[in-house]
Design an enzyme around this catalytic site. Structure first.
Site, short mmCIF file in Angstrom:
data_model
loop_
_atom_site.label_atom_id
_atom_site.label_comp_id
_atom_site.label_asym_id
_atom_site.label_seq_id
_atom_site.Cartn_x
_atom_site.Cartn_y
_atom_site.Cartn_z
N GLY A 59 0.45 -5.08 0.80
CA GLY A 59 -0.71 -5.19 -0.08
C GLY A 59 -0.39 -5.86 -1.41
N ALA A 96 0.87 -1.18 0.00
CA ALA A 96 0.00 0.00 0.00
C ALA A 96 0.90 1.22 0.00
CB ALA A 96 -0.89 -0.02 1.23
N GLU A 136 4.10 -5.08 7.25
CA GLU A 136 3.25 -4.11 7.95
C GLU A 136 3.63 -3.95 9.42
OE1 GLU A 136 2.22 -6.36 5.80
OE2 GLU A 136 0.67 -5.52 4.49
N GLU A 152 -0.50 -9.45 -0.73
CA GLU A 152 -1.91 -9.80 -0.53
C GLU A 152 -2.65 -9.86 -1.87
OE1 GLU A 152 -2.03 -6.62 2.50
OE2 GLU A 152 -3.16 -8.05 3.72
#
Ligand code: DAK
Length: 263
Positions: free
Chosen positions: A111, A66, A134, A114
């Site tokens: 992300g 992200a 993260e 993911e």
């Protein structure tokens, strides 16, 4: 729609979606996620598309996570909204009826990892790096990583990745079953194209039935899963592809599947 943070190309039943913010290592910001949602909608409506490939532009990254510049500004409420938006889009990807292949050409962090986890399988460059960093940012994976990773590689290995935030090489990722195959960087795309072309020769109805059956069965007990398989098998016979496939075998020729999800 004209895209600026992604590229979408469709040819011969194969859609290729490229994350395209190479200066930020293809990090996921809201604008990119909105374009991704739009692109998935258009792929969903295109009967001709049988396989989707996801990859990253540039030499270094699939997606480096992200966008940290955006995360840094989030209030708790905005973070919840951001996570919900991201989760919805990644779920939309996972539940796309057609097979989706991640061609991980470099960093797949946070992300990005993911996103790859929501694909049906991953082929990676030998230079790819996977990780859920993260924890090092003081947060946890927010786009489904705490749920999809343990389902794929087991709880203990997933917890180790999530608790340490450590990077895994492509070889390590393959050893734990996160990645199906690894290739020299210059051979990755050809390998992904080859497997996508092979999948695209199959019937759309049976491809979608197979994907849905595996995914739904994973969340069910065996008896329920077998019931889902029976129903999906029966439904395949509603498509002209089943007649074509069996006839082609008996006539000793290659099948030409033309059915779509509406026939
Ligand atoms: N966001 C924004 N910019 C990024 C970025 C990212 N994730 N990753 C890299 N960049 C930018 C760098 O800032 C740099 O920009 P300039 O300085 O050139 O302007 C450019 O991309 C090139 O990066 P580097 O110069 O750092 O390149 P290196 O080769 O030295 O290092 C690296 C590559 C991938 C190891 C490094 O860039 C890195 O560690 N990047 C961050 C990786 C990371 O931590 N990713 C996980 C992000 S967290 C949540 C919902 C979802 C999530 C979390 C919470 N809520 C509900 C709150 C998801 C979180 C994540 O994904």
């Amino acid at each position: 729609m004209a895209y600026s943070s992604i590229e979408l190309a469709c040819a011969d039943g194969i859609a290729t979606l490229t994350f395209n913010r190479p200066k930020a290592l293809n990090a996921l910001n809201t604008a990119l996620l909105e374009e991704l949602a739009e692109a998935l909608n258009s792929i969903k409506q295109d009967d001709a598309v049988r396989v989707l490939i996801l990859t990253g532009s540039g030499e270094k990254a699939f997606i480096a996570g992200a966008d940290i510049t955006e995360i840094a500004t989030l209030t708790p409420l905005a973070a919840k909204k951001f996570a919900q938006f991201g989760q919805e889009i990644i779920s939309k990807l996972q539940t796309l009826a057609i097979p989706v292949i991640a061609a991980v050409n470099g960093y797949a962090l946070g992300g990005g990892c993911e996103m790859a986890l929501a694909c049906d399988f991953i082929y990676a460059s030998e230079k790819a790096i996977f990780g859920l960093p993260e924890i090092t940012l003081g947060v946890i994976p927010g786009f489904g990583g705490t749920q999809r990773l343990p389902r794929l590689i087991g709880a203990n290995l997933a917890k180790e990745m999530i608790f340490t935030g450590k990077h895994l090489s492509a070889a390590e990722a393959k050893a734990i079953g996160l990645v199906n195959k690894i290739f020299a960087p210059e051979e990755l795309r050809a390998a992904v194209d080859d497997v996508a072309k092979l999948i695209a020769t199959k019937g759309k109805a049976s491809l979608c039935a197979a994907k849905q059956t595996v995914n739904q069965g994973l969340n069910a007990d065996l008896a329920t899963g077998l019931g889902i398989e029976r129903d999906a098998f029966a439904l395949c016979l509603a498509s002209p592809d089943a007649m074509e496939g069996t006839s082609a075998f008996l006539e000793k020729r290659k099948p030409v599947f033309t059915g779509n999800l509406h026939s």
